[in-house]
Design an enzyme around this catalytic site. Structure first.
Site: not given
Length: 206
Positions: A2, A51, A54, A77-79
């Site tokens: 992302c 994007r 996931i 952006n990230g997790e």
């Protein structure tokens, strides 16, 4: 992976803001080939997102995403590793979710808890921009280790940010090399934070 980007300016028209952010998002396509989005507020802010799908592959989980109360807009952006725990906590208080994404959990946590309490609870790697439509404030944040990059700076009367430094060139093609950063590069073979190779642009600290 992302990618995020955006601009805030009281001098540019909403149409110009959206056009510039659209170009920046297109330059981020290699980070997010599964979808691109731009959201613009006439108050003078435009947020962009590229994007890589996931979690929750549906278009409804695309970004930028607006909270259910319409106050917050997020490009992320990230997790968030503990998003299921945070989600259950909010569901126990009556918060409903439209997606299964960690993006929405972060977003609705901003609406439910506020910015600082949310940041204190987050466990993960992230960089995000959140626009508070009620207070008209733009917030940028990174994870504690600084794993996800985020660059920012001013060009004229506009504040710009992005996941990659070169993306800021789409907002500021006139950007010049920083003499201080060049000197640091020659001395240490690296440009230490918060400097970047461009004058007036910086790395957001973790």
């Amino acid at each position: 992976m992302c990618g995020i980007c955006g601009i805030a300016s009281l001098k540019l028209s909403p149409e110009t803001l959206e056009l510039q952010t659209g170009k920046a998002v297109e330059a981020l396509r290699h980070r997010g080939p599964d979808g691109q989005g731009v959201w613009t507020d006439p108050a003078g802010v435009s947020l962009g997102h590229a994007r890589l799908s996931i979690l929750d592959l549906r278009p409804t989980a695309g970004q930028p995403m607006t909270s259910q109360d319409q106050r917050w807009v997020l490009t992320f952006n990230g997790e968030i590793y503990n998003f299921l725990t945070l989600k259950r906590e909010m569901e126990g208080s009556g918060v409903e979710f439209r997606t299964t994404s960690d993006t929405e959990v972060l977003l609705e946590s901003l609406a439910f808890r506020g910015l600082l309490p949310t940041l204190q609870k987050l466990c993960g790697m992230f960089a995000f921009a959140a626009w508070d439509r009620q207070d008209r404030k733009l917030y940028l944040a990174r994870d504690r280790m600084g794993q996800k990059p985020l660059f920012h700076g001013f060009t004229g009367n506009s504040f710009v940010f992005g996941s990659e430094l070169r993306i800021l060139r789409s907002y500021a093609p006139e950007a010049r090399l920083s003499h201080e950063a060049c000197a640091q590069m020659l001395r240490y073979k690296a440009v230490p934070a918060p400097l970047t190779i461009y004058a007036g642009f910086y790395k957001l600290p973790p």
